[in-house]
Enzyme design. Structure first.
Site, PDB file in Angstrom:
ATOM      1  CG  ASP A   7      -0.306   0.125   2.534  1.00 42.49           C
ATOM      2  OD1 ASP A   7       0.943   0.185   2.586  1.00 42.49           O
ATOM      3  OD2 ASP A   7      -1.028   0.189   3.548  1.00 42.49           O
ATOM      4  CB  CYS A  64       1.088  -2.645   4.677  1.00 40.52           C
ATOM      5  SG  CYS A  64       0.953  -3.804   6.049  1.00 40.52           S
ATOM      6  CB  THR A  66       2.277  -2.977  10.839  1.00 42.55           C
ATOM      7  OG1 THR A  66       1.096  -3.481  10.198  1.00 42.55           O
ATOM      8  CG2 THR A  66       1.959  -1.654  11.524  1.00 42.55           C
ATOM      9  CG  HIS A  97      10.969 -24.237  12.227  1.00 48.66           C
ATOM     10  ND1 HIS A  97      11.025 -24.153  13.601  1.00 48.66           N
ATOM     11  CD2 HIS A  97      12.180 -24.725  11.832  1.00 48.66           C
ATOM     12  CE1 HIS A  97      12.217 -24.586  14.027  1.00 48.66           C
ATOM     13  NE2 HIS A  97      12.944 -24.921  12.968  1.00 48.66           N
ATOM     14  CG  HIS A 132       9.588 -28.244  10.827  1.00 47.28           C
ATOM     15  ND1 HIS A 132       9.177 -27.701  12.022  1.00 47.28           N
ATOM     16  CD2 HIS A 132      10.933 -28.403  10.919  1.00 47.28           C
ATOM     17  CE1 HIS A 132      10.232 -27.524  12.809  1.00 47.28           C
ATOM     18  NE2 HIS A 132      11.308 -27.949  12.160  1.00 47.28           N
TER      19      HIS A 132
HETATM   20  C1  RB5 Z   1      -1.862   2.414   6.632  1.00 45.64           C
HETATM   21  O1  RB5 Z   1      -1.935   3.585   7.383  1.00 45.64           O
HETATM   22  C2  RB5 Z   1      -1.631   1.220   7.557  1.00 45.64           C
HETATM   23  O2  RB5 Z   1      -2.731   1.004   8.366  1.00 45.64           O
HETATM   24  C3  RB5 Z   1      -1.303  -0.025   6.754  1.00 45.64           C
HETATM   25  O3  RB5 Z   1      -0.200   0.229   5.969  1.00 45.64           O
HETATM   26  C4  RB5 Z   1      -0.952  -1.260   7.554  1.00 45.64           C
HETATM   27  O4  RB5 Z   1       0.020  -0.985   8.515  1.00 45.64           O
HETATM   28  C5  RB5 Z   1      -2.065  -2.044   8.083  1.00 45.64           C
HETATM   29  O5  RB5 Z   1      -1.883  -3.102   8.676  1.00 45.64           O
END
Ligand code: RB5
Length: 145
Positions: A7, A64, A66, A97, A132
């Site tokens: 994203d 993304c 996170t 694993h 595994h």
């Molecule tokens: C975007 O602001 C953020 O929410 C997205 O990139 C991601 O981290 C969601 O899990």
């Protein structure tokens, strides 16, 4: 063929990932996003994960903010084992694993140096098989304890 997607929050690392893959001579298909404009990560994560699920692509790298949203999205797809990683050791173990076929990470959580190390491990570490294999098969069989 690798699938790549992000994203807006992972866009810069997606572009860096493509440049890194270019240096390694690894082919990829970019499922977007194509600009840093704000978008919804499921739109791009689903497209890349579907390509892994249907065999169009062997593996994927999803970025993304996170890595968490992308991993949740990807793991909705049949045959996908997406691992959200924050360390080189985690990426290595996800392959050894869990036979992870999608690597997810967050541009807001890890340095590019760590991201590059995780990509390297993800691309070069084989599944250990053995004990595994039984466990990984149970992921997809919906067997309950
Ligand atoms: C975007 O602001 C953020 O929410 C997205 O990139 C991601 O981290 C969601 O899990």
């Amino acid at each position: 063929m690798l699938a790549i997607a992000s994203d807006h929050a992972g866009f810069a690392y997606k572009e860096k990932t493509k440049a890194f893959l270019d240096t390694l001579g690894i082919e990829y298909r970019d499922f977007g996003t194509k600009t840093p404009e704000a978008v919804d990560y499921p739109d791009f994560g689903h497209a890349a994960a579907q390509a892994v699920s249907d065999g169009t692509c062997s593996e994927a790298i999803l970025v993304c903010g996170t890595g968490i949203g992308m991993s949740i999205v990807a793991n909705k797809h049949n045959g996908v084992r997406a691992a959200e990683c924050t360390s080189e050791a985690g990426a290595e173990l996800a392959r050894k694993h869990n036979n992870a076929n999608i690597l997810c990470f967050g541009e807001r959580l890890v340095s590019w140096e760590t991201a590059e190390a995780m990509i390297q491990k993800f691309l070069t570490t084989p599944f250990e098989e053995g004990r595994h294999t039984v466990r990984v098969n149970k992921i997809h069989s919906l067997t309950r304890c």
